[in-house]
Design a protein around this motif. Structure first.
Motif, PDB file in Angstrom:
ATOM      1  N   ARG A 116       0.865  -1.183   0.000  1.00  0.00           N
ATOM      2  CA  ARG A 116       0.000   0.000   0.000  1.00  0.00           C
ATOM      3  C   ARG A 116       0.905   1.238   0.000  1.00  0.00           C
ATOM      4  O   ARG A 116       1.819   1.352   0.821  1.00  0.00           O
ATOM      5  CB  ARG A 116      -0.900  -0.016   1.245  1.00  0.00           C
ATOM      6  CG  ARG A 116      -2.028   0.924   1.219  1.00  0.00           C
ATOM      7  CD  ARG A 116      -3.167   0.350   0.412  1.00  0.00           C
ATOM      8  NE  ARG A 116      -4.267   1.319   0.401  1.00  0.00           N
ATOM      9  CZ  ARG A 116      -5.131   1.402  -0.576  1.00  0.00           C
ATOM     10  NH1 ARG A 116      -5.055   0.591  -1.620  1.00  0.00           N
ATOM     11  NH2 ARG A 116      -6.096   2.293  -0.520  1.00  0.00           N
ATOM     12  N   GLY A 128      -3.014   3.861  -3.031  1.00  0.00           N
ATOM     13  CA  GLY A 128      -3.310   2.669  -3.813  1.00  0.00           C
ATOM     14  C   GLY A 128      -2.374   1.539  -3.444  1.00  0.00           C
ATOM     15  O   GLY A 128      -1.464   1.703  -2.631  1.00  0.00           O
ATOM     16  N   THR A 129      -2.617   0.392  -4.075  1.00  0.00           N
ATOM     17  CA  THR A 129      -1.770  -0.770  -3.833  1.00  0.00           C
ATOM     18  C   THR A 129      -0.877  -0.985  -5.054  1.00  0.00           C
ATOM     19  O   THR A 129      -1.372  -1.068  -6.172  1.00  0.00           O
ATOM     20  CB  THR A 129      -2.628  -2.028  -3.598  1.00  0.00           C
ATOM     21  OG1 THR A 129      -3.466  -1.781  -2.469  1.00  0.00           O
ATOM     22  CG2 THR A 129      -1.754  -3.235  -3.315  1.00  0.00           C
ATOM     23  N   LEU A 135       0.148   4.419  -9.731  1.00  0.00           N
ATOM     24  CA  LEU A 135      -0.399   3.524  -8.716  1.00  0.00           C
ATOM     25  C   LEU A 135      -1.131   2.422  -9.466  1.00  0.00           C
ATOM     26  O   LEU A 135      -1.863   2.697 -10.427  1.00  0.00           O
ATOM     27  CB  LEU A 135      -1.360   4.276  -7.792  1.00  0.00           C
ATOM     28  CG  LEU A 135      -0.708   5.235  -6.798  1.00  0.00           C
ATOM     29  CD1 LEU A 135      -1.769   6.027  -6.037  1.00  0.00           C
ATOM     30  CD2 LEU A 135       0.183   4.487  -5.812  1.00  0.00           C
ATOM     31  N   LYS A 166      -3.396  -0.375  -8.443  1.00  0.00           N
ATOM     32  CA  LYS A 166      -4.796  -0.787  -8.239  1.00  0.00           C
ATOM     33  C   LYS A 166      -5.326  -0.247  -6.918  1.00  0.00           C
ATOM     34  O   LYS A 166      -4.570   0.235  -6.085  1.00  0.00           O
ATOM     35  CB  LYS A 166      -4.934  -2.300  -8.307  1.00  0.00           C
ATOM     36  CG  LYS A 166      -4.155  -3.041  -7.234  1.00  0.00           C
ATOM     37  CD  LYS A 166      -4.312  -4.532  -7.420  1.00  0.00           C
ATOM     38  CE  LYS A 166      -3.526  -5.262  -6.328  1.00  0.00           C
ATOM     39  NZ  LYS A 166      -3.596  -6.690  -6.426  1.00  0.00           N
ATOM     40  N   ASP A 167      -6.650  -0.382  -6.764  1.00  0.00           N
ATOM     41  CA  ASP A 167      -7.365   0.076  -5.559  1.00  0.00           C
ATOM     42  C   ASP A 167      -6.989   1.523  -5.223  1.00  0.00           C
ATOM     43  O   ASP A 167      -6.661   1.845  -4.077  1.00  0.00           O
ATOM     44  CB  ASP A 167      -7.057  -0.823  -4.355  1.00  0.00           C
ATOM     45  CG  ASP A 167      -7.425  -2.283  -4.594  1.00  0.00           C
ATOM     46  OD1 ASP A 167      -8.416  -2.521  -5.326  1.00  0.00           O
ATOM     47  OD2 ASP A 167      -6.723  -3.168  -4.074  1.00  0.00           O
ATOM     48  N   VAL A 168      -7.099   2.398  -6.193  1.00  0.00           N
ATOM     49  CA  VAL A 168      -6.643   3.772  -6.042  1.00  0.00           C
ATOM     50  C   VAL A 168      -7.779   4.652  -5.521  1.00  0.00           C
ATOM     51  O   VAL A 168      -8.915   4.571  -5.981  1.00  0.00           O
ATOM     52  CB  VAL A 168      -6.133   4.322  -7.393  1.00  0.00           C
ATOM     53  CG1 VAL A 168      -5.704   5.778  -7.243  1.00  0.00           C
ATOM     54  CG2 VAL A 168      -4.993   3.461  -7.914  1.00  0.00           C
ATOM     55  N   SER A 169      -7.456   5.480  -4.548  1.00  0.00           N
ATOM     56  CA  SER A 169      -8.396   6.510  -4.081  1.00  0.00           C
ATOM     57  C   SER A 169      -7.645   7.842  -4.096  1.00  0.00           C
ATOM     58  O   SER A 169      -6.432   7.887  -3.936  1.00  0.00           O
ATOM     59  CB  SER A 169      -8.911   6.186  -2.674  1.00  0.00           C
ATOM     60  OG  SER A 169      -7.857   6.219  -1.745  1.00  0.00           O
TER      61      SER A 169
END
Length: 190
Positions: A151, A163-164, A177, A179-182
């Motif tokens: 992360r 993100g991861t 980034l 994946k799983d990006v905010s």
């Protein structure tokens, strides 16, 4: 005359006894002296060389690419890896992108590939003001690439991305980034 000869004998015996006492004292003190204790501590197992204040500079065609500084470096010859603690990695930018300073608690420097594995509160800060944070970042020297599967959080004036997984090319400063990006954007840069 007899008294004078006795006095000379007495002085001769006294001189011999005094000489023997001096020699005996010197020998006694030489035996009492203990060999000085070595102040060098033993190296841990599988450490062939240990250095304090380690500094390494990577250059390409006479231009500094990056520098690695550590409080301590332990080299394992069999694995050809240097284990570092208190690490600062300074990546010099090309084409006006500025420098990037990365700090970490520990690192492994692979001497054959010149790759670096940074672990423990890894923080990057650019001369332009943005920062990133991750528990582990790998530097792949052949590609001038910082990457992480952990992360990652990145901040800039007024924005924060999380993100991861990360890929960051140090010579172009292209950042991704995976994946799983905010993202959070604060108007006015607060």
């Amino acid at each position: 005359m007899h008294n004078f000869n006795n006095f000379k004998r007495f002085l001769g015996v006294l001189a011999v006894v005094a000489s023997l006492l001096v020699v005996a004292t010197i020998l006694f003190r030489m035996q009492q002296e203990v060999a000085p204790k070595l102040s060098v501590r033993k190296l841990p197992l599988q450490v062939d060389v240990s250095l304090q204040k380690f500094h390494y500079t990577e250059t390409k065609q006479g231009i500094k690419r990056w520098e690695l500084t550590a409080e301590r470096a332990d080299y394992n010859k069999q694995a050809d890896i240097s284990y570092l603690s208190g690490v600062i990695m300074l990546v010099h930018g090309a084409g006006g992108v500025g420098d990037l300073q990365i700090t970490a608690q520990r690192a492994e420097y692979h001497n054959g590939t010149r790759d670096v594995v940074l672990t423990g509160d890894v923080r990057g800060k650019s001369s332009k003001g943005y920062q990133f944070f991750a528990p582990r970042v790998d530097y792949v020297a052949a590609r001038s690439l910082l990457k992480s599967s952990e992360r990652v959080r990145m901040t800039d004036i007024g924005s924060e991305l999380e993100g991861t997984g990360m890929e960051y090319y140090t010579q172009t400063r292209k950042f991704k980034l995976l994946k799983d990006v905010s993202a959070v954007y604060r108007q006015g840069g607060e």
